[in-house]
Design a protein around this motif. Structure first.
Motif, PDB file in Angstrom:
ATOM      1  N   GLN A  50       1.436 -11.580 -33.690  1.00  0.00           N
ATOM      2  CA  GLN A  50       0.527 -11.803 -34.406  1.00  0.00           C
ATOM      3  C   GLN A  50      -0.226 -11.767 -32.776  1.00  0.00           C
ATOM      4  O   GLN A  50       0.297 -11.958 -31.709  1.00  0.00           O
ATOM      5  CB  GLN A  50       0.456 -13.157 -34.771  1.00  0.00           C
ATOM      6  N   GLU A  51      -1.887 -11.991 -33.743  1.00  0.00           N
ATOM      7  CA  GLU A  51      -2.729 -11.849 -32.199  1.00  0.00           C
ATOM      8  C   GLU A  51      -2.493 -13.170 -31.814  1.00  0.00           C
ATOM      9  O   GLU A  51      -2.813 -14.251 -32.388  1.00  0.00           O
ATOM     10  CB  GLU A  51      -3.647 -11.710 -32.745  1.00  0.00           C
ATOM     11  N   LEU A  52      -3.000 -13.722 -30.290  1.00  0.00           N
ATOM     12  CA  LEU A  52      -2.756 -14.879 -29.275  1.00  0.00           C
ATOM     13  C   LEU A  52      -3.986 -15.515 -29.074  1.00  0.00           C
ATOM     14  O   LEU A  52      -4.659 -14.096 -29.383  1.00  0.00           O
ATOM     15  CB  LEU A  52      -1.741 -14.284 -28.457  1.00  0.00           C
ATOM     16  N   THR A  53      -4.554 -17.133 -29.704  1.00  0.00           N
ATOM     17  CA  THR A  53      -5.653 -16.805 -28.896  1.00  0.00           C
ATOM     18  C   THR A  53      -5.092 -17.302 -27.813  1.00  0.00           C
ATOM     19  O   THR A  53      -4.229 -17.477 -27.700  1.00  0.00           O
ATOM     20  CB  THR A  53      -5.871 -18.456 -29.698  1.00  0.00           C
ATOM     21  N   SER A  54      -6.597 -17.996 -27.417  1.00  0.00           N
ATOM     22  CA  SER A  54      -6.924 -18.727 -25.466  1.00  0.00           C
ATOM     23  C   SER A  54      -5.984 -19.630 -24.753  1.00  0.00           C
ATOM     24  O   SER A  54      -5.233 -19.375 -24.592  1.00  0.00           O
ATOM     25  CB  SER A  54      -7.601 -18.453 -25.214  1.00  0.00           C
ATOM     26  N   SER A  55      -5.532 -20.444 -26.079  1.00  0.00           N
ATOM     27  CA  SER A  55      -4.456 -21.605 -26.023  1.00  0.00           C
ATOM     28  C   SER A  55      -2.978 -21.297 -26.230  1.00  0.00           C
ATOM     29  O   SER A  55      -2.456 -22.041 -25.957  1.00  0.00           O
ATOM     30  CB  SER A  55      -4.919 -21.927 -27.307  1.00  0.00           C
ATOM     31  N   ASP A  56      -2.502 -20.402 -26.405  1.00  0.00           N
ATOM     32  CA  ASP A  56      -0.967 -19.748 -26.958  1.00  0.00           C
ATOM     33  C   ASP A  56      -1.090 -18.845 -25.917  1.00  0.00           C
ATOM     34  O   ASP A  56       0.582 -19.141 -25.722  1.00  0.00           O
ATOM     35  CB  ASP A  56      -1.189 -18.809 -28.060  1.00  0.00           C
ATOM     36  N   PHE A  57      -1.163 -18.317 -24.365  1.00  0.00           N
ATOM     37  CA  PHE A  57      -0.271 -18.020 -23.932  1.00  0.00           C
ATOM     38  C   PHE A  57       0.097 -18.849 -22.889  1.00  0.00           C
ATOM     39  O   PHE A  57       1.627 -17.674 -22.099  1.00  0.00           O
ATOM     40  CB  PHE A  57      -1.923 -17.391 -23.283  1.00  0.00           C
ATOM     41  N   GLU A  58      -0.304 -19.871 -22.458  1.00  0.00           N
ATOM     42  CA  GLU A  58       0.402 -20.873 -21.344  1.00  0.00           C
ATOM     43  C   GLU A  58       1.897 -20.705 -22.464  1.00  0.00           C
ATOM     44  O   GLU A  58       2.812 -21.192 -22.460  1.00  0.00           O
ATOM     45  CB  GLU A  58      -0.401 -22.349 -21.474  1.00  0.00           C
ATOM     46  N   GLU A  59       1.899 -21.331 -23.494  1.00  0.00           N
ATOM     47  CA  GLU A  59       2.465 -21.731 -24.281  1.00  0.00           C
ATOM     48  C   GLU A  59       3.853 -20.561 -24.476  1.00  0.00           C
ATOM     49  O   GLU A  59       5.236 -21.068 -25.143  1.00  0.00           O
ATOM     50  CB  GLU A  59       2.807 -22.165 -26.053  1.00  0.00           C
TER      51      GLU A  59
END
Ligand SMILES: N[C@@H](CCC(=O)N[C@@H](CS)C(=O)NCC(=O)O)C(=O)O
Length: 262
Positions: A50-59
């Motif tokens: 799935q495409e990552l949103t900017s808030s996903d990268f840290e997680e």
């Protein structure tokens, strides 16, 4: 209904076309997930890609890996993705629930052909015929690996690279040309996955012609400059197959930019 096979990749990708064409010819339920090459850095590489949103990268930072081939920078590959696909490449194939992984575009295409009700695509279930098809697929992969390096290095060619590519090209096409002088298709009198792989990989290689100016400026000639004259059976086969309904949506526009089809 769940698909028989799922593929995750950058798109469009001639390596994925191998499976898509096989699925069309063999009536297999294939699902393809992906995005433009540049955008795959923003995707989670997984069965449930799935495409990552900017808030996903840290997680997702534990999945951040240095890219290896053809990509630059970091890619987000899950542990599960690497367990099923240890080389970490795309296209990546999976069974319906992601519990099995298949990698290498020729092998993913084989998996699609094995699902087909048309066994002629992969040697009529005859072990020797299947192995003969595998022989051509192996030869094809050697050619494809060589042109992958050539394509990635095309802006900074050197004699060593250029000679290796020339010899891989001549070796592969010499064999294909001979096979096609005996039979209508690469293996026997019916289309098989050896033909599909040939068309998709050769089409991709011929796109070196897009880079003619760049190659000439570096003091080299197009390796495929005499293709049509030197390998007439291969040229005819490429043209004929690329016009078939199952091939043309993927290939015709792509090929017409570099060879005369009609
Ligand atoms: N021979 C392989 C080539 C696959 C391959 O090398 N894929 C590259 C992109 S062109 C990749 O996934 N690289 C991942 C990375 O850079 O980590 C095939 O046919 O599937």
């Amino acid at each position: 209904m769940a698909e028989d096979i799922r593929i995750f990749s950058y798109l469009p990708n001639p390596r994925v076309w191998k499976s898509l064409i096989t699925a069309k010819l063999g009536n297999v339920n294939l699902k393809v997930i992906g995005d433009k090459p540049m955008s795959l850095a923003n995707w989670l590489w997984d069965f449930d890609a799935q495409e990552l949103t900017s808030s996903d990268f840290e997680e997702m930072k534990s999945y951040k890996r240095k890219s290896k081939r053809g990509f630059k920078g970091a890619l987000y590959k899950t542990d599960r993705f690497l367990e099923k696909n240890p080389f970490g490449t795309v296209p990546a194939g999976f069974n319906f629930d992601g519990s099995e992984g298949v990698f290498e575009s020729n092998s993913i295409m084989r998996a699609v052909a094995r699902f087909s009700d048309d066994s002629s695509l992969y040697g009529d279930k005859d072990p020797f015929k299947q192995s003969r098809i595998d022989s051509f697929l192996d030869a094809n992969l050697v050619f494809a690996r060589e042109f992958q390096v050539y394509t990635l290095e095309i802006d900074s060619l050197n004699d060593y690279l250029y000679k290796r590519m020339t010899s891989a090209y001549l070796f592969y096409l010499d064999g294909i040309e001979r096979a096609l002088s005996i039979n209508e298709f690469i293996v026997g009198d019916k289309i098989s996955i050896a033909d599909i792989s040939f068309v998709c990989d050769l089409a991709q290689f011929l796109r070196e012609r897009d880079k003619k100016e760049n190659i000439n400026q570096q003091g080299y000639e197009l390796i495929s400059r005499n293709f049509e004259k030197e390998f007439p059976n291969s040229y005819f086969h490429l043209k004929t197959l690329s016009k078939l309904e199952e091939f043309r949506d993927f290939l015709l526009n792509y090929l017409e930019k570099v060879i005369k089809i009609s």
